[in-house]
Design an enzyme around this catalytic site. Structure first.
Site, mmCIF file in Angstrom:
data_model
loop_
_atom_site.group_PDB
_atom_site.id
_atom_site.type_symbol
_atom_site.label_atom_id
_atom_site.label_comp_id
_atom_site.label_asym_id
_atom_site.label_seq_id
_atom_site.Cartn_x
_atom_site.Cartn_y
_atom_site.Cartn_z
ATOM 1 N N GLY A 47 0.789 -1.224 0.000
ATOM 2 C CA GLY A 47 0.000 0.000 0.000
ATOM 3 C C GLY A 47 0.822 1.275 0.000
ATOM 4 O O GLY A 47 0.269 2.373 -0.012
ATOM 5 N N HIS A 48 2.152 1.165 0.024
ATOM 6 C CA HIS A 48 3.001 2.364 0.157
ATOM 7 C C HIS A 48 4.134 2.316 -0.842
ATOM 8 O O HIS A 48 5.256 1.966 -0.470
ATOM 9 C CB HIS A 48 3.550 2.442 1.569
ATOM 10 C CG HIS A 48 4.015 3.808 1.973
ATOM 11 N ND1 HIS A 48 5.310 4.247 1.771
ATOM 12 C CD2 HIS A 48 3.367 4.826 2.555
ATOM 13 C CE1 HIS A 48 5.426 5.476 2.258
ATOM 14 N NE2 HIS A 48 4.267 5.843 2.732
ATOM 15 N N PHE A 49 4.039 2.598 -1.997
ATOM 16 C CA PHE A 49 2.883 2.970 -2.801
ATOM 17 C C PHE A 49 2.809 1.987 -3.961
ATOM 18 O O PHE A 49 3.851 1.684 -4.537
ATOM 19 C CB PHE A 49 3.022 4.389 -3.337
ATOM 20 C CG PHE A 49 3.230 5.427 -2.263
ATOM 21 C CD1 PHE A 49 2.156 5.856 -1.493
ATOM 22 C CD2 PHE A 49 4.487 5.963 -2.019
ATOM 23 C CE1 PHE A 49 2.335 6.834 -0.525
ATOM 24 C CE2 PHE A 49 4.661 6.934 -1.038
ATOM 25 C CZ PHE A 49 3.583 7.360 -0.284
#
Length: 160
Positions: A47-49
């Protein structure tokens, strides 16, 4: 100087939150050098990124805090079964460059001050000799049972 099995004997963290892979130098009461191998399969990269993986800065600070705790434990010969280290503050946190998969994050810790159970350290994270993050950490090493008795205020987030 310390492999992952020895680190796990000191720190309560486990994957995916254990952020120190090896300690290569310790001078008790003075400094520690450790590293974290940053791999593409780290959970946080999902999720990052997406499409542009960057290690979250807060996790770089956490890695430095964990390395600081190892230095405190090794300096005092602390028994991690009866003690825990709590992060009290982070001052002057600065992020210079992104940390990406494939990087070897070197964690350099220097003791600024140690009085009783309170430790103040300066942490600097580098990749290939370039500074990527830094900050000053204030932490306390306390009895694990004290945490159960003291419920008033303060952070309960473990730094180590």
């Amino acid at each position: 100087m310390m492999d992952i099995q020895e680190i796990q004997q000191l720190l309560p963290h486990r994957y995916p939150f254990l952020l120190v892979d090896r300690v290569v130098e310790i001078i008790p009461g003075q400094k520690l050098v450790a590293y974290k191998n940053v791999t593409v399969n780290e959970d946080f990269f999902n999720g990052h990124f997406p499409g542009h993986p960057v290690m979250p800065g807060v996790l770089i600070l956490e890695a430095l805090a964990q390395a600081s705790a190892i230095l405190a434990y090794k300096t005092e010969g602390t028994d991690p079964r009866s003690k825990v280290t709590y992060l009290m503050s982070v001052d002057g946190a600065r992020f210079r460059k992104p940390v990406v998969p494939g990087d070897r994050l070197q964690l350099n810790i220097e003791v600024i001050r140690h009085k009783s159970s309170v430790w103040k350290t300066k942490g600097t994270a580098t990749v290939d000799g370039a500074k990527v993050a830094e900050g000053e950490f204030l932490a306390t090493v306390v009895d694990k049972d004290k945490d159960k008795k003291d419920t008033g205020g303060g952070s309960t987030a473990e730094a180590s």
